[in-house]
Structures are given as C-alpha cells and as structure tokens.
Design an enzyme around this catalytic site. Structure first.
Site, PDB file in Angstrom:
ATOM      1  N   HIS A   1       0.848  -1.197   0.000  1.00 53.54           N
ATOM      2  CA  HIS A   1       0.000   0.000   0.000  1.00 53.54           C
ATOM      3  C   HIS A   1       0.880   1.242   0.000  1.00 53.54           C
ATOM      4  O   HIS A   1       1.877   1.305   0.709  1.00 53.54           O
ATOM      5  CB  HIS A   1      -0.892   0.010   1.254  1.00 53.54           C
ATOM      6  CG  HIS A   1      -1.916   1.098   1.240  1.00 53.54           C
ATOM      7  ND1 HIS A   1      -3.170   0.912   0.711  1.00 53.54           N
ATOM      8  CD2 HIS A   1      -1.862   2.383   1.666  1.00 53.54           C
ATOM      9  CE1 HIS A   1      -3.853   2.042   0.821  1.00 53.54           C
ATOM     10  NE2 HIS A   1      -3.076   2.951   1.394  1.00 53.54           N
TER      11      HIS A   1
ATOM     12  N   ASP B   1     -14.415   3.229   6.666  1.00 53.35           N
ATOM     13  CA  ASP B   1     -13.378   4.063   6.024  1.00 53.35           C
ATOM     14  C   ASP B   1     -13.934   4.790   4.810  1.00 53.35           C
ATOM     15  O   ASP B   1     -13.561   5.931   4.552  1.00 53.35           O
ATOM     16  CB  ASP B   1     -12.172   3.208   5.620  1.00 53.35           C
ATOM     17  CG  ASP B   1     -11.069   4.087   5.030  1.00 53.35           C
ATOM     18  OD1 ASP B   1     -10.585   4.967   5.761  1.00 53.35           O
ATOM     19  OD2 ASP B   1     -10.741   3.934   3.836  1.00 53.35           O
TER      20      ASP B   1
ATOM     21  N   ARG C   1     -13.472  13.210   5.770  1.00 48.42           N
ATOM     22  CA  ARG C   1     -12.180  13.855   6.077  1.00 48.42           C
ATOM     23  C   ARG C   1     -11.716  14.705   4.912  1.00 48.42           C
ATOM     24  O   ARG C   1     -11.138  15.776   5.087  1.00 48.42           O
ATOM     25  CB  ARG C   1     -11.136  12.783   6.397  1.00 48.42           C
ATOM     26  CG  ARG C   1     -11.352  12.112   7.742  1.00 48.42           C
ATOM     27  CD  ARG C   1     -10.533  10.830   7.847  1.00 48.42           C
ATOM     28  NE  ARG C   1      -9.126  11.060   7.629  1.00 48.42           N
ATOM     29  CZ  ARG C   1      -8.275  10.153   7.157  1.00 48.42           C
ATOM     30  NH1 ARG C   1      -8.698   8.933   6.860  1.00 48.42           N
ATOM     31  NH2 ARG C   1      -7.012  10.433   6.972  1.00 48.42           N
TER      32      ARG C   1
ATOM     33  N   SER D   1      -6.989   4.186   8.754  1.00 42.20           N
ATOM     34  CA  SER D   1      -7.618   4.040   7.447  1.00 42.20           C
ATOM     35  C   SER D   1      -6.848   3.018   6.592  1.00 42.20           C
ATOM     36  O   SER D   1      -7.434   2.083   6.038  1.00 42.20           O
ATOM     37  CB  SER D   1      -7.638   5.418   6.758  1.00 42.20           C
ATOM     38  OG  SER D   1      -7.826   5.311   5.381  1.00 42.20           O
TER      39      SER D   1
ATOM     40  N   LYS E   1      -7.924  -1.299   6.032  1.00 43.12           N
ATOM     41  CA  LYS E   1      -8.140  -1.870   4.693  1.00 43.12           C
ATOM     42  C   LYS E   1      -7.199  -3.036   4.444  1.00 43.12           C
ATOM     43  O   LYS E   1      -7.579  -4.053   3.867  1.00 43.12           O
ATOM     44  CB  LYS E   1      -7.947  -0.785   3.627  1.00 43.12           C
ATOM     45  CG  LYS E   1      -9.131   0.175   3.570  1.00 43.12           C
ATOM     46  CD  LYS E   1      -8.945   1.258   2.550  1.00 43.12           C
ATOM     47  CE  LYS E   1      -7.942   2.278   2.986  1.00 43.12           C
ATOM     48  NZ  LYS E   1      -8.034   3.594   2.393  1.00 43.12           N
TER      49      LYS E   1
HETATM   50  N1  URA Z   1      -4.539   6.604   2.163  1.00 41.58           N
HETATM   51  C1  URA Z   1      -5.556   5.988   2.783  1.00 41.58           C
HETATM   52  O1  URA Z   1      -5.974   4.896   2.430  1.00 41.58           O
HETATM   53  N2  URA Z   1      -6.105   6.592   3.866  1.00 41.58           N
HETATM   54  C2  URA Z   1      -5.689   7.791   4.323  1.00 41.58           C
HETATM   55  O2  URA Z   1      -6.215   8.274   5.290  1.00 41.58           O
HETATM   56  C3  URA Z   1      -4.634   8.442   3.642  1.00 41.58           C
HETATM   57  C4  URA Z   1      -4.066   7.808   2.561  1.00 41.58           C
END
Ligand code: URA
Length: 425
Positions: free
Chosen positions: A82, A161, A168, A183, A187
C-alpha cells in the site's frame, strides 16, 4: 452513550475507551452518528491525537465494519502493498507482477486517485476492457490460476473508512497520523494478506511533508500490522518529485510497460526491484537484486502483467498503443544547469487540470492526458532541450506554459536524489 459527550471528551484531551470507539464507528456506519458530529470528532482528534491503544481500537472497529476477505484458499504467503499516495506513482503496476513472477501470490485491492494524487485503479481502467470490479470468488480464483489480481476495493470492505475518508476529505482532516494509520491498516487487515509492505511517501507531494512525521506514521502502521499477526514492513520513499517520468493514467501504463520490459529509467527500476526484494522476503523468498532485476529484463514480470490484464478482460492490443491527444507540447529549458526541483504537488495539480486527475470524486477522467518528464532532479539541461512534454486535449496557453516552467527549478550545482529514504520493520 451520547456522541456529544464523546466529542467533548476527545476535545478535552481525554482517551476514548474501546467500547466508546466501537460505539462511534458502529453508529457512524448505521447512520445514528451523523456526519456533522463525526467531523467534529475528527477535528478533535486532529488537535488532541490518539493513544496507541485508541488507534488500535479504531483500526479494529473499522476492520469489523464490513466484509473481511479470507484468502486462505490461495496457497502460500500472500503479500500486499500500500502506498500512502503520490504523483506519478505507478509502482504497484510493476511491483505486483514482478513479485508474482517469483511465484508469490499477489491479491491486491487498490484505490482511485483524488486531487493531485493518482490511483492505480484509474490507471488500470485506462486499458480498454480492464475490469476492476471482481467478486470475491473470482478474485480468489484468478489469484489461484495466475498468481495475481489487482482489483477495486469491494463496497463492503471497511465501510467505515469509505464514509470517514469522504468526510475527512472535505473537512481538512485527512493529514492526521491516527486517522491515516487506521484508514490504511483497516483496509490492509480486512483485505486478508499475510504480509504487508507499506510505502510511506514523504515530501511536498505527499501527506507527510517531513521525515519525522513519516517515521511516526510508518511505525504506527507497522505496530498495528504486527499486533494482528501480519508481517509488516514500511519504507519511507521520496515524493518531493513525481515517481519516474510520467504523470497521467495511460502515460503511466506505458511507462510501466517500459519498465516491465527492462527499458525504464534506472532509478525507478532499481527502486522497484528493492521494494520487490522486501516483498519477496516477507514471503520467505530471498532473492538478490540482480535476480529480481532479471525478471524485468527476461520478460517474466511483463508476462505476469499481461496475464493479469487478460484475466481481467483487458485488451492486449490496446495495451501498447500510444496516447491519443489533440495537443502535444514540449517544454524547453531556457537556461543551462541541473534540475534541482520538480515539485510533485504542483505537477500533480497541473496534470489534474489537464483531466488526468479528479478535483472532486465525481469528476470524469481523461485517461490520455498528462506529462512526461525527459529530465528529472539531478540531471543536466541546456537551453532549448526538452524538459517535459505535455499531452492535452485542450490548447495549452502561454500562461500555463509559464506556470509549468516556473515550477521547474534549475541551479548550477547538481543535487543528489534518493528514492528509498528509510526502512522500518
Ligand atoms: N490513504 C488511505 O488509504 N487513507 C488515508 O487516510 C490516507 C491515505
């Protein structure tokens, strides 16, 4: 419990309990906690922060807010990756097939781009026919058969999220370490991989503007991953200038193909090989950098990429065609020297205005537009040499060109660059 009391508690700098956090997330997902209260809470977190225990509780409450993917039907150690976001970031497009070409299964869910940052899904969707919506059963089957799948996140994964990130985004509460960490990690944990590589981008084009904050974010996420038994490593990578040479969906696919054929810029290829080496090692496959690089040169990684494209309905003939735009403009250097800065944020926004990115979620993309840099930071230029080419479907005004040039910094002294700044494991 009353939401207002919990907002007040956080506003006054007190810790929320496990039950209170669970109650807030459950309420937000079922609609009993409205957006206006959740945004007040996010702002209170912005100013007051969260303890390690609170971040962990928030992450797990978010994980349980939707589906959790079970990848156990796929043999072997599944690794995921990620990035916290960047400009020209086509790393997944190369890294995923490169790792898969060593027999390590890659089952990856990616996201879309917003603002100056690009998203892997948008890039893949610029390939004619490529399907990003794949149900869980087919996703697992594809990884069992080809060893690789990069798909869109299912609507039911980490529902909290989805809601919270959108909130946000419009309430100036994205760049907060506890909220980014929860967040991202919610995931990754819900997506089911056994091991996770986190690319924490640092610099003007990233959420983390300095290395100290990036280090805290990285360590927080590594600790969250480890706490739930996932091997997790974070690399801090430079996002002061765009990654590689292209920004723009199709242009980045074309650059990825070049790298997958062993013909990419040496700096990006080397950096991706280093990331691949770490991902392989997370799956207990130890390879030298030369062995990894060999899979770019001998076509093994490219073959995996093509297999994935075909498995997801993409058109292989369309894959290799060049971009189709009505305007192609070279930006020429006006002075002698070395490129000293190519601010990622500015060029990300420039590409966004060409249609390569979205200002708001509902914006339609123009997959063909973008920028290709012929020179990057540290490279010499002389007057009249092309620094970049702009690909557009509109006229590029003198004003836009002047703006573009203003952002390219040229100095007499050469500055050094480094892609991987630090590794946190
Ligand atoms: N990437 C994400 O998945 N979440 C965030 O809050 C910031 C970057």
């Amino acid at each position: 419990m009353r939401t207002v009391d919990l907002i007040q508690k956080k506003r006054d700098g007190l810790e929320l309990s496990t039950e209170e956090i669970q109650w807030l997330i459950d309420g937000y997902v079922d609609g009993s906690v409205p957006d206006y209260q959740m945004s007040a809470l996010a702002m209170a977190i912005y100013f007051r922060g969260m303890s390690t225990r609170e971040i962990s509780d928030l992450t797990m409450a978010m994980v349980h807010s939707g589906d959790e993917i079970d990848l156990s039907a796929i043999p072997g150690i599944k690794v995921d990756k990620h990035s916290t976001g960047g400009v020209g970031d086509k790393v997944t497009l190369i890294l995923a097939p490169l790792v898969a070409s060593f027999g390590v299964p890659v089952a990856k869910m990616s996201g879309r781009g917003l603002g100056h940052t690009g998203g892997t899904l948008d890039k893949l969707e610029s390939i004619k026919g490529y399907k990003i919506e794949v149900n869980q059963e087919d996703f697992i089957k594809q990884v069992q058969e080809t060893g690789i799948a990069v798909i869109g996140q299912s609507d039911n994964l980490v529902k909290a999220d989805k809601l919270l990130y959108a909130l946000r985004d419009v309430t100036a509460t994205v760049d907060i370490i506890p909220l980014i960490a929860s967040s991202v990690m919610s995931k990754k944990i819900a997506a089911g991989a056994d091991a996770i590589l986190l690319d924490v981008t640092v610099g003007e084009g990233a959420f983390m503007k300095n290395i100290e904050d990036a280090r805290i974010l990285a360590q927080t996420m590594v600790d969250l991953g480890k706490a739930v038994g996932r091997k997790t490593v974070a690399v801090l990578t430079d996002m002061s200038q765009p990654v590689g040479r292209a920004i723009g969906n199709r242009l980045e696919i074309l650059e990825a193909l070049e790298i997958l054929q062993g013909k990419g810029r040496e700096d990006v290829s080397e950096f991706i090989c280093e990331l691949a080496q770490i991902m392989l090692s997370l799956a207990n496959v130890e390879k030298s950098l030369e062995e990894v690089h060999q899979h770019l040169v001998n076509g093994a990684a490219l073959k995996k990429f093509e297999e994935m494209v075909v498995a997801q309905g993409g058109d292989l003939d369309d894959l290799y065609r060049s971009v189709q735009v009505s305007h192609q403009v070279d930006v020429l250097a006006e002075e002698e020297g070395y490129i000293s800065a190519l601010p990622a944020l500015e060029f990300g926004l420039f590409a966004m205005k060409l249609g390569a990115g979205r200002a708001v979620k509902t914006d339609e993309l123009d997959y063909e537009t973008g920028i290709v840099f012929h020179k990057k930071v540290g490279e010499a230029v002389s007057p009249g040499q092309a620094i970049a080419t702009i690909y557009a479907n509109e006229n590029i005004s003198e004003n836009m060109l002047t703006n573009f040039r203003k952002n390219v910094k040229i100095e007499a002294e050469r500055v050094n660059t480094k892609e991987i700044l630090e590794i946190i494991s």
